[in-house]
Design a protein around this motif. Structure first.
Motif, PDB file in Angstrom:
ATOM      1  N   LYS A 173      39.903  34.426  32.869  1.00  0.00           N
ATOM      2  CA  LYS A 173      39.727  33.005  33.131  1.00  0.00           C
ATOM      3  C   LYS A 173      41.079  32.288  33.185  1.00  0.00           C
ATOM      4  CE  LYS A 173      37.205  28.923  31.728  1.00  0.00           C
ATOM      5  NZ  LYS A 173      36.236  28.312  30.826  1.00  0.00           N
ATOM      6  N   THR A 174      41.930  32.587  32.210  1.00  0.00           N
ATOM      7  CA  THR A 174      43.250  31.960  32.167  1.00  0.00           C
ATOM      8  C   THR A 174      44.012  32.217  33.465  1.00  0.00           C
ATOM      9  OG1 THR A 174      43.238  32.575  29.843  1.00  0.00           O
ATOM     10  CG2 THR A 174      45.309  31.728  30.733  1.00  0.00           C
ATOM     11  N   LEU A 175      43.901  33.461  33.925  1.00  0.00           N
ATOM     12  CA  LEU A 175      44.676  33.837  35.102  1.00  0.00           C
ATOM     13  C   LEU A 175      44.088  33.301  36.407  1.00  0.00           C
ATOM     14  CD1 LEU A 175      45.562  37.583  34.460  1.00  0.00           C
ATOM     15  CD2 LEU A 175      47.183  35.710  34.791  1.00  0.00           C
TER      16      LEU A 175
ATOM     17  N   GLN B 292      39.039  40.617  29.516  1.00  0.00           N
ATOM     18  CA  GLN B 292      40.430  40.611  29.035  1.00  0.00           C
ATOM     19  C   GLN B 292      41.301  41.272  30.096  1.00  0.00           C
ATOM     20  OE1 GLN B 292      39.770  38.536  25.795  1.00  0.00           O
ATOM     21  NE2 GLN B 292      41.830  39.388  26.118  1.00  0.00           N
TER      22      GLN B 292
ATOM     23  N   VAL C  68      45.470  37.900  27.195  1.00  0.00           N
ATOM     24  CA  VAL C  68      45.188  36.968  28.301  1.00  0.00           C
ATOM     25  C   VAL C  68      43.833  37.296  28.940  1.00  0.00           C
ATOM     26  CG1 VAL C  68      46.042  36.071  30.495  1.00  0.00           C
ATOM     27  CG2 VAL C  68      47.651  36.761  28.711  1.00  0.00           C
ATOM     28  N   THR C  69      43.020  36.253  29.115  1.00  0.00           N
ATOM     29  CA  THR C  69      41.713  36.493  29.736  1.00  0.00           C
ATOM     30  C   THR C  69      41.802  36.303  31.249  1.00  0.00           C
ATOM     31  OG1 THR C  69      40.993  34.195  29.626  1.00  0.00           O
ATOM     32  CG2 THR C  69      40.491  35.594  27.708  1.00  0.00           C
TER      33      THR C  69
ATOM     34  N   TYR D 259      34.896  36.031  34.096  1.00  0.00           N
ATOM     35  CA  TYR D 259      35.893  35.171  33.449  1.00  0.00           C
ATOM     36  C   TYR D 259      36.052  35.478  31.963  1.00  0.00           C
ATOM     37  CZ  TYR D 259      35.621  32.902  37.900  1.00  0.00           C
ATOM     38  OH  TYR D 259      35.653  32.682  39.243  1.00  0.00           O
TER      39      TYR D 259
ATOM     40  N   TRP E 261      40.704  31.438  36.989  1.00  0.00           N
ATOM     41  CA  TRP E 261      39.632  30.464  37.185  1.00  0.00           C
ATOM     42  C   TRP E 261      40.071  29.265  38.042  1.00  0.00           C
ATOM     43  CZ3 TRP E 261      38.517  25.339  35.947  1.00  0.00           C
ATOM     44  CH2 TRP E 261      37.177  24.957  36.207  1.00  0.00           C
ATOM     45  N   GLU E 262      41.187  28.680  37.698  1.00  0.00           N
ATOM     46  CA  GLU E 262      41.648  27.490  38.434  1.00  0.00           C
ATOM     47  C   GLU E 262      41.944  27.834  39.896  1.00  0.00           C
ATOM     48  OE1 GLU E 262      41.482  24.454  37.821  1.00  0.00           O
ATOM     49  OE2 GLU E 262      42.820  23.525  39.278  1.00  0.00           O
TER      50      GLU E 262
END
Lengths: 689, 283
Positions: free
Chosen positions: B186-188, B178, B183-184, B175, B190-191
């Motif tokens: 995690k942003t893309l 990059q 944009v990491t 996570y 994780w959810e």
């Protein structure tokens, strides 16, 4: 004489399989060179994951001359009465390529034939090698073969190059699309990978310069050396088994040590879990320090020293990630006490025929209870608790991730749950010994559960029809049986296992039995004989002797065998064997051991009878205590009266009643000896020590 | 090097090796091997070289986004070469060098790993490639696919893109990677990891999914019966994914498991057989 170098260069072969294949190649080549009548001094064997190497030292440059004899027509057909050759002889000589005058007459099975005899000059080695070497590769037996191109060659991994040098000369051996040259390859990650070899003799040094240690022994010494050195500095010990060592030594061409540190964030994770993670996830070697922690490990890089610490940083990063996984499992497991997990075992199939793991636990409890009653070992409450919990860790996340932690995880969790320490220890110990000759359980509770588990596994698998054949042993019951026998004999378990298996069978109520119980008896009897022979070094004749008596009490069987092994070298014993053999031979087919002393007519009979009564009383006591040395000591007393008996008494008397009475008495006498074993099969002359 | 640069670099490298650059398949797959470009591409005698990214769904590997390296969905870069060139190992290693990995400074091992997929009726011989103890690639000489013995054989290279990025970016958690410089990971992702983990382990409607499995298997067989192998294969893929969801949901017993796998394997074998009967050139 020059050396021969034959190198088979491959893509990376499985580390654990290379040694076996290399040994096969050596054996096949030795066979092939003798069959080709090529003399040599010895064959040296080298290997790495990328090459199998034969170096044949001092290989003769020419094949030995061969004398070839061919049988032709019978002499009567081949030669005229005046001795001149017939058309038949002329034709035969021509096809054999010899002069007709050179034909010889040789008698074979009382008939004379014409023979062509000629000396075939040996061929040159350089001409023979292209015929001898390629078939060797096809004669190897990899565990799994693959194809990589359309050459039709299959092997463990793709073969990519061949080197074949006889002295300085390249031998153009071909295999598939490859042709041997003098160019080998050094370490993969050197800038200049290719190495041109001047001659076979420089092979090892040239490759060492190219960062490849071709001698597996040298690699192993280097690996062990660096582990010892690090252990000394850390004031700890390194933990390695044969498999991990094999993976390191044969997993690279130049293993170089890299010492790593385990992050302190895992300080609360049990050391066994840290060690298992290091071993299984990274093939790293853990160290254990005197305080029981494992904060260091050693990895082996294939290549040069890790001067910049890049590999070390990478190893440590991987270890951290893996340990976080283990920590996650450990924390998750701790949410549920071990005792509550036992229920989940109902859902785990042990075997479709033998039921769930829950069923197995129930059987272990029943058998362990029976063993407690029969041996008086351990406290029943502890044994039942340990038996109840012994398989619960199999449904923990930790054991699912690291199967080797079975038992160890159970012990750790049981302790954390506040179970008695004897119970926790037994959960671990009941899997021991985990390999042949491995560590045994020490606690009574551990011993009893271990015996019950193993016996249940063996009996269940056999009843289900899973008798091991050749190398196929899906339940590992040979190992389980050996473990059982080893444990019973080493810990003095005074228990008849061939009797106990019937209790085990009764517990198996639901299973459809594929074999008779006699097969189980046969299997265990054979295992215990093998154990005596190979593990205890009992001579074959002694095993045969003691097998004639009761075998189900493995501990007593071994004691009897050991006593006989010591005694058989003594002179007194040899004469006792002779005396007993006389008794034994004459009574072999006698079915009764009943006799009436009133029918004795001779003094020698009465003397032997009185001695017999005395000895029988004493022996009963010694048999009870298992003091077999004392028992034999007493039997020796019988030697003199037995000898006198046979001198004075005619056993096969004319009077049927006298004869029957004498045979009955001698039978009873033989029976005393036979409680230890059949002395008559013991070889006493030049008995090997 | 960020994740998307790694992908572009690999595309570039393999197009120069004569690979077609294709795209992920638009039906869920558990690995790049399931993409028709590999499954059908490895069958039959015609040469075939291809490279593509495959988002690979493994419901049981979900960890609610809490584990640094275990993922419910990871990205593979998949390359297939049929027939494999003799220097394929060296070509592969060059591709790593071109990603900026100085191999001479690392520990690179080809660790035995004979890959097999019971659901695809496929197996091969090869390795996991480890760099500094981290597995970054599965390297396999396919011997069989869809129950068919391959001639010629193919090499499949499956790069674990997240793993390679961890190595190149010297990160410990996926996570923290990059994706591009802004944009990491995690942003893309994780959810999505969190939601799908809950779905796969706790929420998936067992009866509906079992029903879907049955319907898809039926659709696959019906398509095979009229010689439509590509539509049939899509439904075999759906079966495979639905089975993985049921497996993660914990509703498949040991014995059922075997029979589920055998059913999917039969569908895959039917597709392979049908494909070879039609003649691969039509494809």
């Amino acid at each position: 004489m020059p050396d021969l170098l034959f190198e088979i260069g491959t893509e990376e072969m499985p580390a654990l399989e290379v040694p076996r294949l290399a040994a096969e190649l050596k054996a096949e080549s030795e066979r092939a060179f003798s069959a080709a009548h090529l003399a040599y001094k010895r064959v040296d064997l080298h290997y790495t994951p990328r090459r199998l190497v034969l170096i044949v030292r001092d290989l003769a440059s020419v094949q030995e001359d061969q004398v070839k004899e061919v049988k032709g027509p019978p002499a009567a057909v081949a030669f005229n009465p005046d001795g001149s050759p017939t058309q038949a002889a002329i034709g035969f000589a021509k096809t054999q390529g010899v002069a007709v005058e050179a034909l010889e007459r040789v008698e074979v099975e009382k008939k004379v034939y014409a023979f062509a005899r000629q000396t075939v000059p040996g061929r040159k080695t350089v001409d023979l090698l292209p015929e001898i070497l390629p078939p060797l590769v096809k004669r190897l037996h990899p565990s799994k073969s693959m194809r990589w191109d359309n050459s039709g060659i299959t092997f463990l991994r793709p073969i990519r190059w061949l080197v074949c040098l006889y002295g300085k000369e390249v031998i153009p051996v071909t295999l598939g699309t490859l042709r041997a040259s003098r160019v080998t390859r050094g370490h993969r990650f050197l800038e200049q990978e290719e190495v041109t070899l001047e001659s076979a003799a420089v092979y090892e040094t040239a490759l060492e310069e190219a960062l490849v240690t071709v001698d597996p022994q040298a690699r192993e010494e280097a690996v062990i050396g660096s582990l010892k050195e690090a252990a000394r500095k850390l004031k700890g010990e390194y933990l390695i088994d044969g498999e991990l060592l094999g993976r390191i030594v044969n997993g690279g061409e130049h293993p170089t040590p890299v010492l790593g540190h385990v992050s302190t964030e895992f300080i609360n994770l049990p050391a066994e879990v840290v060690q298992a993670t290091l071993r299984e996830e990274g093939k790293f070697v853990p160290f254990i320090l005197s305080d029981g922690t494992s904060p260091y490990f050693m990895g082996f890089r294939d290549g040069l020293r890790d001067e910049k610490g890049i590999v070390r940083a990478g190893f440590e990063r991987v270890v951290r990630a893996r340990l976080r996984d283990s920590q996650f499992f450990f924390d998750k497991d701790r949410h549920c006490p071990l005792a509550e997990r036992v229920r989940e075992l109902r859902k785990v199939i042990y075997d479709v025929r033998l039921g769930s793991l829950w069923d197995k636990v129930e059987r272990i409890r029943a058998l362990a209870g029976e063993i407690v009653i029969r041996t008086g070992r351990g406290t029943p409450a502890d044994i039942d608790r340990a038996a109840f919990l012994c398989k619960a860790d199999l449904v923990t996340e930790l054991v699912k991730a690291f199967p080797e932690l079975q038992g160890v995880a159970g012990k750790i969790y049981a302790r954390l749950d506040g179970e008695p320490d004897t119970v926790a220890v037994a959960i671990h110990e009941h899997y021991l010994p985990s390999f042949s000759g491995g560590e045994l359980p020490q606690s009574d509770v551990g011993i009893v559960i271990s015996l019950a588990d193993k016996l249940d596994t063996v009996v269940g698998a056999l009843l289900a029809g899973e008798e091991p054949t050749g190398s196929r042993d899906p339940y590992g019951i040979k190992r389980q049986a050996n473990g059982l026998i080893h444990l019973a004999t080493a810990k003095g378990i005074d228990l008849d296992f061939l009797d106990l298996i019937h209790v085990s069978q009764e517990i198996y109520t639901t299973i459809e039995q594929k074999v008779e119980m006699s097969n189980v008896v046969k299997f265990l009897t054979e295992r215990v004989r093998q154990f005596l022979r190979h593990y205890c070094n009992i001579p074959a004749d002694v095993i045969a002797a003691v097998s004639a008596a009761e075998v189900g009490n493995f501990y007593r069987l071994l004691r009897r065998a050991q006593v006989l092994t010591t005694w058989r070298k003594r002179e007194t014993f040899q004469s006792l064997v002779i005396a007993f053999s006389r008794v034994r031979n004459i009574t072999k087919s006698v079915e009764t051991d009943q006799f009436d002393p009133k029918l004795f007519t001779q003094e020698a009979e009465r003397v032997l009878w009185r001695e017999y009564l005395k000895v029988e009383g004493q022996l009963t006591r010694f048999f009870k205590t298992g003091d077999y040395a004392e028992a034999i000591e007493r039997l020796v007393v019988l030697k003199e009266p037995i000898d006198r008996y046979f001198d004075d008494v005619l056993v096969m008397a004319k009077e049927e009643d006298l004869k029957r009475n004498r045979l009955g008495f001698l039978s009873a006498l033989a029976g005393l000896f036979l409680r230890i074993g059949d002395f008559s099969v013991i070889v006493t002359d030049n008995a090997p020590s | 090097m960020n994740v998307q640069e790694i992908i572009l670099q690999l595309h570039n490298f393999w197009r120069h090796q004569g690979c077609l650059i294709l795209h992920p398949y638009d039906v869920e797959t558990g690995a790049g091997t399931f993409n028709p470009a590999t499954f059908f591409g490895t069958l039959g005698p015609s040469p075939w070289r291809v490279g593509y990214v495959e988002p690979s769904r493994r419901p049981t590997d979900g960890r609610y986004g809490e584990n640094p390296i275990r993922l419910r969905l990871h990205h593979q870069y998949q390359t297939v070469l049929k027939p494999p060139p003799a220097g394929i190992q060296e070509i592969y290693l060059t591709s790593l060098e071109e990603l900026g990995l100085k191999l001479a400074e690392h520990d690179v091992k080809f660790a035995e790993d004979d890959w097999e997929s019971p659901t695809l009726g496929a197996w091969g011989a090869g390795w996991q490639v480890w760099v500094d103890g981290m597995e970054i690639t599965q390297f396999t000489y396919f011997q069989q696919m869809g129950g068919v013995t391959l001639d010629p054989v193919s090499v499949e290279l499956t790069y674990g893109l997240e793993r390679i990025a961890l190595l190149l970016q010297e990160k410990e958690s996926t996570y923290g990677l990059q994706w591009n410089d802004e944009v990491t990971y995690k942003t893309l992702w994780w959810e999505k990891e969190r939601q799908f983990s809950i779905y796969n382990f706790e929420a998936a409607g067992v009866e509906r999914i079992q029903e879907m499995f049955g319907l898809c298997a039926e659709e696959c067989r019906a398509s095979l019966a009229v010689g439509l192998v590509f539509p049939a294969y899509d439904y075999a893929l759906k079966c495979s994914h639905l089975f993985n969801v049921l497996d993660a949901r914990g509703v498949i017993s040991v014995t059922e498991r075997e029979s589920f796998i055998a059913r999917i394997r039969d569908l895959a074998k039917g597709c392979a057989k049908g494909y070879l009967e039609i003649g691969e050139n039509v494809a």
